[in-house]
Scaffold this active site. Sequence first.
Site, mmCIF file in Angstrom:
data_model
loop_
_atom_site.group_PDB
_atom_site.id
_atom_site.type_symbol
_atom_site.label_atom_id
_atom_site.label_comp_id
_atom_site.label_asym_id
_atom_site.label_seq_id
_atom_site.Cartn_x
_atom_site.Cartn_y
_atom_site.Cartn_z
ATOM 1 C CG HIS A 118 -23.108 50.357 77.211
ATOM 2 N ND1 HIS A 118 -21.746 50.402 77.449
ATOM 3 C CD2 HIS A 118 -23.643 49.703 78.264
ATOM 4 C CE1 HIS A 118 -21.482 49.805 78.609
ATOM 5 N NE2 HIS A 118 -22.612 49.362 79.112
ATOM 6 C CG ASN A 162 -20.873 47.149 76.761
ATOM 7 O OD1 ASN A 162 -19.676 47.149 76.982
ATOM 8 N ND2 ASN A 162 -21.777 46.778 77.665
ATOM 9 C CD GLU A 163 -20.389 43.684 79.222
ATOM 10 O OE1 GLU A 163 -21.504 43.676 79.757
ATOM 11 O OE2 GLU A 163 -19.351 43.772 79.882
ATOM 12 C CD GLU A 351 -17.728 47.996 80.892
ATOM 13 O OE1 GLU A 351 -18.125 47.321 81.860
ATOM 14 O OE2 GLU A 351 -18.470 48.324 79.936
ATOM 15 C CD GLU A 405 -23.783 47.996 87.726
ATOM 16 O OE1 GLU A 405 -23.049 48.895 87.256
ATOM 17 O OE2 GLU A 405 -23.963 46.900 87.158
ATOM 18 C CD1 TRP A 406 -25.731 47.900 84.076
ATOM 19 C CD2 TRP A 406 -27.413 48.798 82.931
ATOM 20 N NE1 TRP A 406 -25.192 48.581 83.014
ATOM 21 C CE2 TRP A 406 -26.191 49.146 82.303
ATOM 22 C CE3 TRP A 406 -28.606 49.272 82.365
ATOM 23 C CZ2 TRP A 406 -26.134 49.947 81.163
ATOM 24 C CZ3 TRP A 406 -28.556 50.084 81.229
ATOM 25 C CH2 TRP A 406 -27.342 50.400 80.613
HETATM 26 O O1 PGI Z 1 -21.595 45.881 86.374
HETATM 27 C C1 PGI Z 1 -20.618 46.824 86.096
HETATM 28 C C2 PGI Z 1 -20.550 47.085 84.590
HETATM 29 C C3 PGI Z 1 -21.800 47.782 84.032
HETATM 30 O O2 PGI Z 1 -22.074 48.963 84.758
HETATM 31 C C4 PGI Z 1 -21.521 48.092 82.547
HETATM 32 O O3 PGI Z 1 -22.551 48.870 81.954
HETATM 33 C C5 PGI Z 1 -21.410 46.798 81.762
HETATM 34 O O4 PGI Z 1 -20.730 46.987 80.528
HETATM 35 C C6 PGI Z 1 -20.762 45.711 82.577
HETATM 36 N N1 PGI Z 1 -20.524 44.451 82.190
HETATM 37 C C7 PGI Z 1 -20.084 43.762 83.258
HETATM 38 C C8 PGI Z 1 -19.794 42.297 83.242
HETATM 39 C C9 PGI Z 1 -21.047 41.549 82.713
HETATM 40 C C10 PGI Z 1 -22.222 41.712 83.619
HETATM 41 C C11 PGI Z 1 -22.968 42.879 83.562
HETATM 42 C C12 PGI Z 1 -24.071 43.042 84.398
HETATM 43 C C13 PGI Z 1 -24.440 42.029 85.257
HETATM 44 C C14 PGI Z 1 -23.686 40.859 85.306
HETATM 45 C C15 PGI Z 1 -22.571 40.706 84.478
HETATM 46 C C16 PGI Z 1 -20.005 44.618 84.307
HETATM 47 N N2 PGI Z 1 -20.413 45.812 83.867
#
Ligand code: PGI
Length: 444
Positions: A118, A162-163, A351, A405-406
Site C-alpha cells: 500500500h 493497493n491501487e 474501500e 491522508e497522503w
Molecule cells: O483518499 C482516501 C483513500 C486513501 O487514504 C487510501 O490510502 C487509498 O487506498 C485511496 N484510494 C482512493 C481513490 C484513489 C485516489 C487516491 C488518492 C488520491 C486520489 C485518488 C482513496 N483513497
Amino acid sequence: MSDFNKDFLFGVATASYQVEGAYNEDGRSMSIWDTFCRQDGKVYKGHNGDVACDHYHLYKDDVKMMKDLGIEAYRFSIAWPRIFPEKGHYNPKGIDFYKRLTDELLKNDIKPFVTIYHWDLPQWADDLGGWLNREVVDWFGEYVSKLFNELGGYIRNWITLNEPWCSSFLSYFIGEHAPGHKDLGEAVLVSHNLLLAHGKAVEIFRDINSSDSKIGITLNLNEVFPATDSPEDKAAARIADGFQNRWFLDPIFKGEYPKDMLELFGKYAKTDFITDGDLKRISQKLDFLGVNYYTRAVVKKGNDGILNAEQIDVDNEKTEMGWEVYPESLYNILMRLKNEYTFDLPLYITENGAAYKDVVSDDGHVHDEKRVEFLKKHFKQAKRFIDDGGNLRGYFVWSLMDNFEWAHGYSKRFGIVYVDYETEKRILKDSALWYKNLISTRTI
Ligand SMILES: OC[C@@H]1[C@@H](O)[C@H](O)[C@@H](O)c2[nH]c(CCc3ccccc3)c[n+]21
C-alpha cells in the site's frame, strides 16, 4: 429494507504508512513516503507518518474498539520497509508486529485481510530504480515469500497491491504521490512492473499457500461520463475510462492491454518492455477482486495533448476532497465488472468512505451526519448489486480512524473514529455507532 446474509463481511480498512507511526522502530527503514514528506511542498504543512495514529503501539486498543463495534474483518497493509529494511536483509522484528496484530485480531474473531503493498516502497528499492526497474519483481517476490511463510498460517486473505493506478499514474505521471515524477512513459513502465510483481506474488502464493487461503488485487475504479453527447466528449470519456479502469482490468482479466490505450501510450512511451510471458503472468486466475470506489468522473474533450480528457466540476454534493457524492456509480461499476470481467468471481468493496469537516462537539461527540448519509447511500447500492445477483462478499469502510491522508497530510478526516493527534485519543463518531447498528441488524 433488506438484509445482508450472515456470511457477508462488514469491515474497516487502514494502511501501514497512514496509521502505524513508529517509523524508525524495531528496524524499520525509510520508505519513499518518509522521503517524500521531507521534501518541501509535497505534503500539506510538511506532515508525515513518523507518529501518525501510533497504531504500532495502540493496536490492542484499536482492535478492542473494532470488537466493540462488531467489526468482522480488518483490512490493513504490511510495511515492506519493516520486513526488508535493506535489500536482502530480513528483519524478524518487523514480522513480529504483524504477528502480534494478527493474533489480537483472531482472538477477537476479526478476520485479517492483508494488503501486501500500500505504497510504502522501501527507499533502498527506489534508490535502485524502484518500480522503474524490472528487478523489483524479484525483490517483491522475496518479500511476499517471507510473508506467506511467516504469516500464511494465520492470514487467509491477501491483496497483492493497493491501487496500481495510484502507484503508477498518480505517482509517476501526475506527480501528486511519491516519488513525485511527471513522466507518462515512466508511469506506463511502472504500471507494467507493478502488474508483473502482482503476478509473481500470485505464482508464489499458489506454490506456498493452501487452497483455503485466497489472493486478489485491489483496484480503484470509477465510472466515467461524457460531459455532453458530443462525439469529442464521448471520445474523451472512453480514453479516461481506459486510463483509469481498462488499463488494469484488461491485462488482469483478459490477458491483454487495451489496444486504444497501447496505441495512445505508445506515442509517448516505449512499450517494448512487454516481453513474452508477461501477460500470462499478469492474468493468472484470482480468488477475488477488491474494488475501491469513491466517486465518478465527468469528462470533456481536453487539450493537454496527451489524454485530451479533462474532468469537469459538477454542481452536486461533494465531500471535503471535492469528490462528487455519486452512489449509483458503485452499483454500475460492480455490474460492469460482473458482466465484462469478473462474472461470478467474488468481489469485495475494499474501500469506500468520505472525508468531512469533523469536529468534536461540546457534548464530546462527533456528529458526522454527512458521513452516515454517505455510507447509507453506498451500502444501499451494494445491497442492490447483491439483490441483482452480484457476488459481493464484503465491504471495508475507509477508514477505521482518521489518519495520514497522503498529500493532504492530516487535514482530511476519513475515519468513522475521530483521532485527536495531540493526545492520540480515539472518539467514536456517530458514523461508528451507525455502522455498529448496521452490523448488528444486517439490514439497510
Ligand atoms: O483518499 C482516501 C483513500 C486513501 O487514504 C487510501 O490510502 C487509498 O487506498 C485511496 N484510494 C482512493 C481513490 C484513489 C485516489 C487516491 C488518492 C488520491 C486520489 C485518488 C482513496 N483513497
